[in-house]
Design a protein around this motif. Structure first.
Motif, PDB file in Angstrom:
ATOM      1  N   LEU A  47       0.830  -1.209   0.000  1.00 12.08           N
ATOM      2  CA  LEU A  47       0.000   0.000   0.000  1.00 12.08           C
ATOM      3  C   LEU A  47       0.862   1.257   0.000  1.00 12.08           C
ATOM      4  N   GLY A  48       1.999   1.204   0.695  1.00 13.27           N
ATOM      5  CA  GLY A  48       2.893   2.356   0.732  1.00 13.27           C
ATOM      6  C   GLY A  48       3.425   2.723  -0.636  1.00 13.27           C
ATOM      7  N   PHE A  50       1.885   2.285  -3.500  1.00 13.43           N
ATOM      8  CA  PHE A  50       0.833   2.951  -4.257  1.00 13.43           C
ATOM      9  C   PHE A  50       0.566   4.358  -3.731  1.00 13.43           C
ATOM     10  N   ILE A  51       0.710   4.541  -2.425  1.00  7.49           N
ATOM     11  CA  ILE A  51       0.500   5.867  -1.851  1.00  7.49           C
ATOM     12  C   ILE A  51       1.635   6.809  -2.241  1.00  7.49           C
ATOM     13  N   LYS A  52       2.850   6.320  -2.249  1.00  9.31           N
ATOM     14  CA  LYS A  52       4.021   7.154  -2.533  1.00  9.31           C
ATOM     15  C   LYS A  52       4.066   7.584  -3.997  1.00  9.31           C
ATOM     16  N   LYS A  54       2.033   8.430  -7.115  1.00  8.74           N
ATOM     17  CA  LYS A  54       0.697   8.744  -7.607  1.00  8.74           C
ATOM     18  C   LYS A  54       0.430   8.117  -8.968  1.00  8.74           C
ATOM     19  N   ARG A  57      -1.746   4.980  -9.124  1.00  6.85           N
ATOM     20  CA  ARG A  57      -3.149   4.963  -8.702  1.00  6.85           C
ATOM     21  C   ARG A  57      -4.067   4.946  -9.918  1.00  6.85           C
ATOM     22  N   ILE A  65      -4.647  -3.018  -4.946  1.00 12.47           N
ATOM     23  CA  ILE A  65      -4.780  -2.319  -3.665  1.00 12.47           C
ATOM     24  C   ILE A  65      -5.846  -2.985  -2.806  1.00 12.47           C
TER      25      ILE A  65
END
Length: 337
Positions: A47-48, A50-52, A54, A57, A65
């Motif tokens: 998840l990190g 995908f968050i880091k 962009k 996404r 995810i």
């Protein structure tokens, strides 16, 4: 009350009603604690990433995810409750805790196989039917993902409202479908779940990946430009990762399905105690191998993970080198980035 429901008497049961000794419970608890920590940490890293970044996404990546979320759900709720009960020697969270624990495990498990089916459909449309794949919108993906979650919720709630039931298994330290009470309600529920959430999804997956394989073989014999070959290489990489995920899911959930089928058409009392505990442990194992598959089977995801550990930002790392589910604008893909 729960301890009195742990099944039929047996000479091998300990004083708490479990068919396992306390030493065996401690071994299982150790496994659950280690597996839970690995699962939570690895899926948080996923998840990190995908968050880091962009750029990751995308609608397609949203499936991955959501798979990570299902894994975190099981490992953060199911593992601790079961491990604590094993250390205690029997189920220690009461009737309500049993319903919540078993329901959440069914919920996340059914959602996982639904999401894997969505992955297979995505691969099929992206590679075999790119014209249709290009028309897939974000809302289309949201609908398919929500469908997987709603399906999981439906089947998790059924035993709580009366179709089959949840109860501690013979080990006494975990709750699951009460397969020891193989009445008409249990049999009808089990057969329906296996048909809708096992046979049908696997049929769809095999169909999709069979045609994907044919398309890949056809492309391998064609004369394409270097850019198209790179794109197909990316798509093949993602497809291989997806196939491995599905094969491992099949391995994880097959023992549990066998136990349910055995209980439906045979004598539940004859199911070996080790198999009764191995089946749910195998099912739980699906929570920590998916992140390993992402890293081992997909070089782009591996590069993204290394970039995150090196504290690189998305500006310093080219998008084309990090997308684990890369879909470009050319006619061979679905045009969702």
């Amino acid at each position: 009350m729960l301890r009195n429901n742990l099944g039929n008497s047996s000479d091998s049961k300990n004083e708490d009603g479990s068919v396992f000794s306390q030493t065996e419970h401690n071994i299982v608890a150790t496994y659950l604690i280690m597996a839970g920590m690995i699962s939570i940490l690895s899926n948080i890293i996923v998840l990190g990433i995908f968050i880091k970044y962009k750029e990751l996404r995308t609608p397609t990546n949203a499936i991955i995810i959501n798979l990570a979320v299902t894994d975190i759900g099981v490992s953060s709720i199911g593992y601790p409750m079961s491990a604590a009960s094993d250390l205690y020697g029997s189920w220690k969270f009461g009737y309500a805790g049993c319903q919540v624990y078993a329901g959440l495990n069914i919920f996340f498990g059914m959602a996982s196989i639904g999401l894997l089916t969505v992955v297979a459909v995505d691969r099929y449309l992206t590679i075999c039917l790119p014209d249709i794949g290009r028309r897939m919108t974000t809302n289309t993906y949201i609908g398919m993902i929500l469908g997987a979650w709603i399906n999981g919720l439906f089947w998790a709630l059924m035993p709580i409202i009366g179709w089959a039931s949840y109860a501690p298994d013979p080990t006494g330290a975990t709750c699951t479908i009460n397969w020891r009470k193989n009445d008409r309600s249990f049999v009808s529920y089990t057969m329906t779940v296996i048909a809708i959430n096992f046979i049908v999804p696997l049929t769809v997956m095999f169909y999709c990946y069979y045609h994907v394989t044919l398309s890949i073989k056809h492309h391998a014999t064609s004369d394409c430009t270097e850019s198209l070959n790179r794109e197909w290489s990316d798509q093949i990489d993602v497809t291989k990762m997806s196939v491995i995920m599905i094969c491992m899911f099949l391995v994880a959930w097959s023992p549990y399905s066998i136990v349910c089928l055995w209980a439906s058409f045979g004598d539940p009392k004859k199911i070996p105690s080790p198999m009764a505990i191995i089946a749910p442990l195998f099912a739980k194992s699906s929570t920590f191998y998916n992140p390993c598959i992402y890293v081992v089977a997909n070089k782009k995801f591996r590069r993204a993970m290394l970039a995150m550990f090196k504290c690189q930002t998305h500006q310093t790392m080219p998008v084309t080198s990090i997308l684990p589910m890369d879909v470009s604008q050319n006619p061979l893909a679905s045009g969702r980035i």
